[in-house]
Design an enzyme around this catalytic site. Structure first.
Site, PDB file in Angstrom:
ATOM      1  N   LYS A 128       0.835  -1.207   0.000  1.00 21.52           N
ATOM      2  CA  LYS A 128       0.000   0.000   0.000  1.00 21.52           C
ATOM      3  C   LYS A 128       0.864   1.249   0.000  1.00 21.52           C
ATOM      4  O   LYS A 128       0.560   2.228  -0.682  1.00 21.52           O
ATOM      5  CB  LYS A 128      -0.943  -0.037   1.207  1.00 21.52           C
ATOM      6  CG  LYS A 128      -2.034  -1.101   1.059  1.00 21.52           C
ATOM      7  CD  LYS A 128      -2.758  -1.400   2.358  1.00 21.52           C
ATOM      8  CE  LYS A 128      -3.747  -2.548   2.142  1.00 21.52           C
ATOM      9  NZ  LYS A 128      -4.404  -2.980   3.393  1.00 21.52           N
ATOM     10  N   GLN A 133      -4.728  -1.767   9.313  1.00 22.56           N
ATOM     11  CA  GLN A 133      -4.514  -3.081   8.712  1.00 22.56           C
ATOM     12  C   GLN A 133      -5.103  -4.176   9.598  1.00 22.56           C
ATOM     13  O   GLN A 133      -4.814  -4.253  10.783  1.00 22.56           O
ATOM     14  CB  GLN A 133      -3.016  -3.323   8.504  1.00 22.56           C
ATOM     15  CG  GLN A 133      -2.691  -4.642   7.836  1.00 22.56           C
ATOM     16  CD  GLN A 133      -3.216  -4.729   6.414  1.00 22.56           C
ATOM     17  OE1 GLN A 133      -3.146  -3.777   5.646  1.00 22.56           O
ATOM     18  NE2 GLN A 133      -3.757  -5.881   6.059  1.00 22.56           N
ATOM     19  N   ASP A 193     -11.231   2.200   3.465  1.00 27.04           N
ATOM     20  CA  ASP A 193     -11.471   0.764   3.286  1.00 27.04           C
ATOM     21  C   ASP A 193     -12.932   0.467   2.960  1.00 27.04           C
ATOM     22  O   ASP A 193     -13.255  -0.610   2.451  1.00 27.04           O
ATOM     23  CB  ASP A 193     -11.081  -0.009   4.551  1.00 27.04           C
ATOM     24  CG  ASP A 193      -9.657  -0.546   4.507  1.00 27.04           C
ATOM     25  OD1 ASP A 193      -9.182  -0.865   3.403  1.00 27.04           O
ATOM     26  OD2 ASP A 193      -9.030  -0.665   5.571  1.00 27.04           O
TER      27      ASP A 193
END
Length: 283
Positions: free
Chosen positions: A52, A96, A119
């Site tokens: 990422k 995460q 997200d």
């Protein structure tokens, strides 16, 4: 002849589009910044976080990294998220997953402000998706829609079967296929006659978490197969939930593992970050 859907090429095209948008925003004096939080040192999570960061660097998004020790408390993580929610220089927040067992994932997901939830996991964004309102879309399902569209595969009117009902893939995938006017069936561990249901599918999306479970007996001749799974076998090679070699000749199109769905998730994350930079009410 079976078409291999190239997730690497399609994701690269999306990242290039994002890069152009980021460049244009910078000319207007707007910088986009993504905060990436990792708790603990899980090796798989470290790889994902690094990928990422690389994507951020490529498209021109500033990546703010927080690598917290395993012993970080839920309260400490919530405080950091609250600080980032109130920081106008931070557009998006990514925590995460998975988190250590002493931290409740649902609490953390709800703590991220919906306008910074790149997200697409916050209940407010999930609800907006279900009723067709603007909001961040969950990256993997949104990426799959892009894979299909950019491969000239029509969803409208097609029988679409999703195997798996997770909050991250299965449920939002079904909602997005409905949005594209597909006729959708969601299968799961309690589904009876799974093979028969799958054989109805014009588009079969597999996110079941079992290596090579789906063989040719599940596939209708000419179906499009999207494999979300990724597993490392004893021989160190990667495979998906679908037995790729066994089903290949039955499909009109199929995603490989690796190189199919995986790259799309990060590409759509970058796309969401651009939306956060354009639309974030906290800026």
């Amino acid at each position: 002849m079976t078409k291999i859907i190239d997730g690497k090429a399609i994701s690269q095209a999306i990242k290039d589009e994002v890069k152009d948008t980021v460049d244009a925003l910078k000319k207007d004096g707007k910088e986009i910044a993504l905060a990436v939080i990792q708790v603990g040192d899980d090796p798989a999570s470290a790889v994902y976080v690094n990928n990422k960061k690389k994507a951020c660097a490529y498209v021109g998004i500033r990546s703010i990294s927080y690598e917290l020790p395993e012993v970080t408390t839920e309260e400490e993580l919530l405080k950091l998220i609250n600080d980032l929610n109130n920081d106008p220089s931070c557009n998006g927040i990514l925590v995460q997953l998975p988190l250590p067992s002493h931290i409740r994932e649902d609490v953390i997901i709800k703590a991220i402000h919906p306008s910074k939830d790149v997200d697409g996991f916050h209940p407010e964004n999930v609800g907006a998706m279900l009723i067709g309102q603007p909001g961040f879309l969950s990256c993997t399902p949104a990426g799959i829609i892009q894979l299909l569209k950019r491969s000239d595969i029509s969803i409208e009117g097609k029988e679409c079967v999703v195997i798996g009902r997770s909050n991250i893939v299965g449920k939002p995938m079904a909602a997005l296929l409905l949005r594209e006017n597909g006729t959708v069936t969601v299968c799961h561990s309690r589904t009876k006659n799974l093979k028969e249901v799958c054989r109805r599918a014009d588009i079969l999306i597999v996110a079941i978490g079992k290596p090579k479970m789906i063989g040719p007996e599940y596939i209708k001749e000419g179906a499009v197969v999207i494999d979300v799974g990724i597993h490392r076998m004893e021989n160190k090679k990667l495979c998906g939930d679908v037995d790729y070699d066994a089903v290949f000749s039955r499909c009109s199109a199929i995603t490989p593992v690796p190189g199919g769905v995986g790259p799309m998730t990060i590409a759509m994350l970058m796309y969401n970050c651009v939306l956060s930079g354009k639309d974030n009410p906290n800026r």
